[in-house]
Scaffold this active site. Structure first.
Site, PDB file in Angstrom:
ATOM      1  N   HIS A 215       0.889  -1.400  -0.558  1.00 25.53           N
ATOM      2  CA  HIS A 215       0.306   0.263   0.380  1.00 25.53           C
ATOM      3  C   HIS A 215       0.656   1.192   0.091  1.00 25.53           C
ATOM      4  O   HIS A 215       0.873   1.484  -0.552  1.00 25.53           O
ATOM      5  CB  HIS A 215      -0.548   0.112   1.219  1.00 25.53           C
ATOM      6  CG  HIS A 215      -1.683   0.902   1.111  1.00 25.53           C
ATOM      7  ND1 HIS A 215      -1.657   2.055   1.992  1.00 25.53           N
ATOM      8  CD2 HIS A 215      -3.250   1.470   0.773  1.00 25.53           C
ATOM      9  CE1 HIS A 215      -2.462   3.001   2.151  1.00 25.53           C
ATOM     10  NE2 HIS A 215      -3.044   2.643   1.328  1.00 25.53           N
ATOM     11  N   HIS A 257      -0.929   1.367   6.820  1.00 33.52           N
ATOM     12  CA  HIS A 257      -1.595   1.624   5.606  1.00 33.52           C
ATOM     13  C   HIS A 257       0.127   2.772   6.118  1.00 33.52           C
ATOM     14  O   HIS A 257       0.589   2.007   5.578  1.00 33.52           O
ATOM     15  CB  HIS A 257      -2.769   2.364   5.997  1.00 33.52           C
ATOM     16  CG  HIS A 257      -4.108   1.901   5.732  1.00 33.52           C
ATOM     17  ND1 HIS A 257      -3.907   1.337   4.630  1.00 33.52           N
ATOM     18  CD2 HIS A 257      -5.016   2.158   6.352  1.00 33.52           C
ATOM     19  CE1 HIS A 257      -5.075   0.336   4.586  1.00 33.52           C
ATOM     20  NE2 HIS A 257      -5.362   0.917   5.593  1.00 33.52           N
TER      21      HIS A 257
END
Length: 283
Positions: A215, A257
């Protein structure tokens, strides 16, 4: 590597460092959290729909972040929150080569700039439906991922854009970060990490788990990078040749993330489950 966690609240997403402070966005609740001296301070944006996302610290110490839910860019100075309206839903943000704040506008195919005077300028990327995501500064230019356009974009500060299609179809590039010898990026749908040189040549490095959903990425001074693996709840470090040198498990359901690398080499990672992880090298 040792891993510790600090609870900050549901939806931890972006991370930036400001001296000894660690800042993170809580994307689901419209809150920004600050970690300092072992304490957590939460700044309520009083806009639960604002979806604070990616963060960056400016050279003057101001903390900037995108608010993808209410079409604005947020700024925090001395605990005071302000915002600047932009022409769509922003996501990525970085300090540009000119010292201004640059950002992507996902749903409008724009790259934007906020100058020191607060004036917003926006530039079309020339790719309809490209969905620009993260953005970084390197070699005097802005580099950004085109998530739906399956390409890497390069923009000069005057707004001129060059686009580099990815070798792998439907790769879904997201994170991007400029390093000393090129620009690293990740392909969330292809399970690959890539690097593009200043000459536009792209090299892709498949991960062992093609379903790991890489990500975010941060380039390191040694020419490699750290990458969050959202789908497999882990963090990996690649060397300058694209080889995986370390893998750090973050626990089932962590959903990592954004990340940031501190001067001491430790790594801070936002976990959507509600905490920030600190990964420290062993002595």
């Amino acid at each position: 590597m040792s891993v510790s966690e600090i609870t900050v609240g549901e939806g931890a997403y972006g991370v930036t460092l400001r001296g000894e402070e660690v800042w993170t966005t809580l994307v689901h609740t419209g809150v920004v959290a600050r970690l300092a001296g072992g304490e957590v301070e939460r700044l309520d944006l009083e806009a639960p729909e604002s979806r604070p996302s990616v963060m960056v610290t400016a050279p003057d110490g101001a903390v900037w972040f995108t608010r993808s839910g209410d079409n604005s860019i947020g700024k925090i100075v001395d605990g005071v929150v302000s915002k600047v309206a932009v022409g769509g839903s922003p996501y990525g943000v970085c300090v540009g080569p000119d010292g201004a704040m640059w950002f992507t506008v996902m749903d409008a195919d724009l790259i934007g700039r906020v100058g020191a005077d607060g004036v917003v300028s926006e530039f079309a990327i020339g790719t309809a439906g490209g969905f620009p995501a993260y953005i970084t500064s390197g070699g005097g230019d802005l580099w950004f991922t085109l998530n739906a356009g399956n390409a890497i974009g390069r923009m000069a500060v005057d707004g001129v854009v060059t686009t580099y299609p990815l070798p792998t179809e439907a790769a879904g590039p997201v994170g991007i970060s400029a390093g000393p010898d090129g620009v690293w990026f990740v392909e969330i749908l292809a399970g690959q990490v890539g690097r593009i040189g200043r000459d536009g040549v792209i090299t892709e490095f498949p991960l062992a788990d093609r379903g790991a959903k890489p990500h975010a990425v941060v380039a390191t001074a040694d020419g490699g990078c750290w990458v969050t693996l959202w789908g497999s709840s882990a963090l990996v470090r690649l060397d300058a040749a694209g080889g995986v040198r370390e893998t750090v498990a973050l626990g089932d359901g962590a959903e990592p993330h954004g990340l940031a690398v501190a001067d001491d080499g430790s790594v801070w990672v936002a976990l959507e489950k509600g905490s920030v992880a600190h990964i420290q090298p062993q002595e």
